[in-house]
Design a protein around this motif. Structure first.
Motif, mmCIF file in Angstrom:
data_model
loop_
_atom_site.group_PDB
_atom_site.id
_atom_site.type_symbol
_atom_site.label_atom_id
_atom_site.label_comp_id
_atom_site.label_asym_id
_atom_site.label_seq_id
_atom_site.Cartn_x
_atom_site.Cartn_y
_atom_site.Cartn_z
ATOM 1 N N ASP A 19 0.857 -1.198 0.000
ATOM 2 C CA ASP A 19 0.000 0.000 0.000
ATOM 3 C C ASP A 19 0.887 1.239 0.000
ATOM 4 O O ASP A 19 1.917 1.280 0.682
ATOM 5 C CB ASP A 19 -0.875 0.010 1.262
ATOM 6 N N GLN A 46 -7.304 -11.202 -2.581
ATOM 7 C CA GLN A 46 -7.828 -10.115 -1.768
ATOM 8 C C GLN A 46 -9.149 -10.603 -1.171
ATOM 9 O O GLN A 46 -9.783 -11.502 -1.733
ATOM 10 C CB GLN A 46 -8.035 -8.876 -2.664
ATOM 11 N N MET A 47 -9.536 -10.017 -0.052
ATOM 12 C CA MET A 47 -10.808 -10.428 0.572
ATOM 13 C C MET A 47 -12.009 -10.158 -0.352
ATOM 14 O O MET A 47 -11.976 -9.250 -1.177
ATOM 15 C CB MET A 47 -10.991 -9.662 1.875
ATOM 16 N N MET A 69 -11.822 -12.601 5.118
ATOM 17 C CA MET A 69 -11.688 -11.634 6.212
ATOM 18 C C MET A 69 -12.922 -11.704 7.118
ATOM 19 O O MET A 69 -14.015 -11.289 6.714
ATOM 20 C CB MET A 69 -11.561 -10.243 5.588
ATOM 21 N N LYS A 110 -15.968 -6.208 13.632
ATOM 22 C CA LYS A 110 -16.269 -4.863 14.141
ATOM 23 C C LYS A 110 -16.772 -4.025 12.982
ATOM 24 O O LYS A 110 -16.268 -4.156 11.860
ATOM 25 C CB LYS A 110 -14.985 -4.191 14.633
ATOM 26 N N VAL A 121 -16.177 -0.975 12.179
ATOM 27 C CA VAL A 121 -15.138 -0.138 11.553
ATOM 28 C C VAL A 121 -14.369 -0.898 10.458
ATOM 29 O O VAL A 121 -13.869 -0.302 9.507
ATOM 30 C CB VAL A 121 -14.167 0.415 12.636
ATOM 31 N N GLN A 122 -14.324 -2.212 10.580
ATOM 32 C CA GLN A 122 -13.551 -2.991 9.599
ATOM 33 C C GLN A 122 -14.203 -2.987 8.209
ATOM 34 O O GLN A 122 -13.512 -3.178 7.218
ATOM 35 C CB GLN A 122 -13.396 -4.434 10.079
ATOM 36 N N TYR A 150 -7.743 -13.797 7.124
ATOM 37 C CA TYR A 150 -7.147 -12.549 7.607
ATOM 38 C C TYR A 150 -7.596 -12.367 9.060
ATOM 39 O O TYR A 150 -8.551 -11.655 9.353
ATOM 40 C CB TYR A 150 -7.595 -11.376 6.719
ATOM 41 N N LYS A 176 -6.246 -11.779 16.134
ATOM 42 C CA LYS A 176 -7.343 -12.105 17.058
ATOM 43 C C LYS A 176 -7.429 -13.625 17.231
ATOM 44 O O LYS A 176 -8.121 -14.307 16.458
ATOM 45 C CB LYS A 176 -8.672 -11.554 16.526
HETATM 46 N N1 LIG Z 1 -4.566 -3.272 0.154
HETATM 47 C C1 LIG Z 1 -4.530 -4.104 1.194
HETATM 48 N N2 LIG Z 1 -3.692 -3.854 2.227
HETATM 49 C C2 LIG Z 1 -3.650 -4.674 3.309
HETATM 50 O O1 LIG Z 1 -2.849 -4.421 4.226
HETATM 51 C C3 LIG Z 1 -4.502 -5.805 3.341
HETATM 52 C C4 LIG Z 1 -5.337 -6.048 2.244
HETATM 53 N N3 LIG Z 1 -5.356 -5.169 1.201
HETATM 54 N N4 LIG Z 1 -6.118 -7.154 2.190
HETATM 55 C C5 LIG Z 1 -5.923 -8.220 3.108
HETATM 56 C C6 LIG Z 1 -5.540 -7.777 4.451
HETATM 57 C C7 LIG Z 1 -6.733 -7.208 5.205
HETATM 58 N N5 LIG Z 1 -6.179 -6.077 5.884
HETATM 59 C C8 LIG Z 1 -6.887 -5.235 6.774
HETATM 60 C C9 LIG Z 1 -8.278 -5.306 6.881
HETATM 61 C C10 LIG Z 1 -8.966 -4.498 7.786
HETATM 62 C C11 LIG Z 1 -8.288 -3.611 8.604
HETATM 63 C C12 LIG Z 1 -9.002 -2.791 9.617
HETATM 64 O O2 LIG Z 1 -10.195 -2.738 9.637
HETATM 65 N N6 LIG Z 1 -8.303 -2.135 10.518
HETATM 66 C C13 LIG Z 1 -8.866 -1.340 11.588
HETATM 67 C C14 LIG Z 1 -8.637 -1.997 12.920
HETATM 68 C C15 LIG Z 1 -9.828 -2.701 13.361
HETATM 69 C C16 LIG Z 1 -9.514 -3.746 14.389
HETATM 70 O O3 LIG Z 1 -9.146 -3.396 15.519
HETATM 71 O O4 LIG Z 1 -9.626 -4.914 14.066
HETATM 72 C C17 LIG Z 1 -8.250 0.014 11.654
HETATM 73 O O5 LIG Z 1 -8.909 0.900 12.207
HETATM 74 O O6 LIG Z 1 -7.143 0.168 11.116
HETATM 75 C C18 LIG Z 1 -6.907 -3.539 8.484
HETATM 76 C C19 LIG Z 1 -6.231 -4.339 7.569
HETATM 77 C C20 LIG Z 1 -4.741 -6.079 5.728
HETATM 78 N N7 LIG Z 1 -4.543 -6.689 4.439
#
Ligand SMILES: Nc1nc(=O)c2c([nH]1)NC[C@@H]1CN(c3ccc(C(=O)N[C@@H](CCC(=O)O)C(=O)O)cc3)CN21
Ligand SMILES: NC(=O)C1=CN([C@@H]2O[C@H](COP(=O)(O)OP(=O)(O)OC[C@H]3O[C@@H](n4cnc5c(N)ncnc54)[C@H](O)[C@@H]3O)[C@@H](O)[C@H]2O)C=CC1
Length: 289
Positions: A109, A176-177, A205, A209, A211-212, A268, A272
């Motif tokens: 990214d 990807q998810m 995935m 939550k 927010v996800q 993914y 947790k």
């Molecule tokens: N483009 C891309 N970058 C990634 O890093 C990535 C993907 N795709 N696809 C597969 C996984 C899924 N990823 C994810 C998915 C959701 C969150 C997310 O919702 N993060 C929240 C935290 C929520 C929690 O506590 O669980 C945040 O606020 O950052 C982060 C990374 C990381 N990975």
């Protein structure tokens, strides 16, 4: 052990992903979560990597500990945004010394507010794949996009680029998810027709939550089906309920994939252990068939 050998066996596999901390002070809690997931003895685990090597030490330490303490094979992510050939060669040699045999080669990214050059020696993951294959005896995986990569002009281009990545030496792909399995099945049909023959592992995935959902859409541009939106609307404000519903939705997606001939599933699991354990328990007999 090489991922190509793990997925080359008859047995179905279930693997989990963890991410390293951005700050040193968070290492202990992430380590406990990652080892909690390793204690479930999944088929293998992947450990993500920050842009420009910002988490390199933590990625390598976590992967090494998972392998040493639990005998669970790992695949370390490696991204080439904000990196050059020298920094990638250094990372690969540190990974090799830590006993890491598998690398997920990603472009990565593009970070917000990054001062330096984002693309120098590498513009695409395919170039990184080539360098890794030249640098040692690693099994190399890559990413693919059932709903088309957000930077791609169209499906055809994205699949042509995916083919280049496989021709550069990428031995298997993780998707990807996605939240609608039909999108995955259609994608598989299209890439096989295009002559991409390597194993493809769906990446699931579990959304536990509210927010996800927003983050998932931002990262991947994935479609959120009405059935799934209703679940988040109804249960998203209650932590325990959303967790249960998210585990159930992911389980349901996985069972449908397995029923349709898919043998390998990547989750993914986002540091947790209770989510990873919930999904694993739901599949305990199903994965034996
Ligand atoms: N483009 C891309 N970058 C990634 O890093 C990535 C993907 N795709 N696809 C597969 C996984 C899924 N990823 C994810 C998915 C959701 C969150 C997310 O919702 N993060 C929240 C935290 C929520 C929690 O506590 O669980 C945040 O606020 O950052 C982060 C990374 C990381 N990975
Ligand atoms: N588990 C995880 O952490 C995952 C992370 N990702 C993220 O997805 C993003 C993209 O990474 P990758 O898929 O590795 O990038 P990639 O370099 O394979 O693809 C990125 C874009 O460039 C295009 N492209 C690729 N090769 C090309 C070539 N040779 N010529 C012209 N265009 C080309 C692709 O079609 C796509 O639009 C990253 O942000 C990565 O970190 C994706 C899936 C899983």
């Amino acid at each position: 052990m090489k991922i190509r050998d793990i997925i080359g066996q008859e047995k179905a596999t279930l693997s989990f992903e963890v991410f390293p901390p951005k700050k040193d002070t968070d290492f202990a809690s992430v380590e406990a979560a990652a080892l909690g997931i390793a204690a479930l003895r999944p088929s293998y685990m992947s450990v993500t990597y920050g842009a420009g090597g910002s988490t390199k030490g933590h990625t390598i330490k976590l992967a090494n500990e998972i392998q040493e303490k639990y005998g669970v094979p790992t695949i370390a992510h490696l991204t080439c945004v904000c990196a050059n050939k020298d920094s990638i060669r250094t990372a690969l040699s540190e990974m090799k010394n830590a006993g890491i045999e598998n690398i997920l080669a990603l472009r990565g990214d593009i970070p917000k507010n990054y001062d330096g050059q984002v693309f120098t020696d590498f513009a695409h993951a395919s170039e990184l794949v080539k360098l890794i294959k030249e640098s040692g005896d690693f099994c190399v995986g890559g990413a693919c996009y059932p709903e088309v990569h957000p930077d791609s002009a169209n499906k055809q281009d994205d699949i042509a680029n995916l083919k280049k990545k496989v021709e550069a030496g990428c031995e298997y792909l993780t998707t990807q998810m996605f939240f609608d399995n039909n999108i995955f099945f259609n994608f598989m049909y299209r890439i096989r027709e295009a002559g991409i023959a390597v194993p493809v592992i769906p990446g699931i995935m579990p959304i536990t939550k509210r927010v996800q959902v927003k983050n998932a859409v931002k990262l991947s541009g994935c479609n959120v089906p009405e059935r799934f939106k209703n679940i988040v609307d109804r249960f998203g404000d209650t932590e325990a309920a959303m967790k249960q519903a998210g585990i159930a939705y992911a389980t349901d997606q996985i069972i449908d994939l397995l029923a349709n001939g898919v043998k390998h599933i990547h989750v993914y699991s986002m540091n947790k252990p209770e989510v990873a354990a919930g999904i694993q328990a739901n599949l305990s007999d199903i994965l034996l068939v």
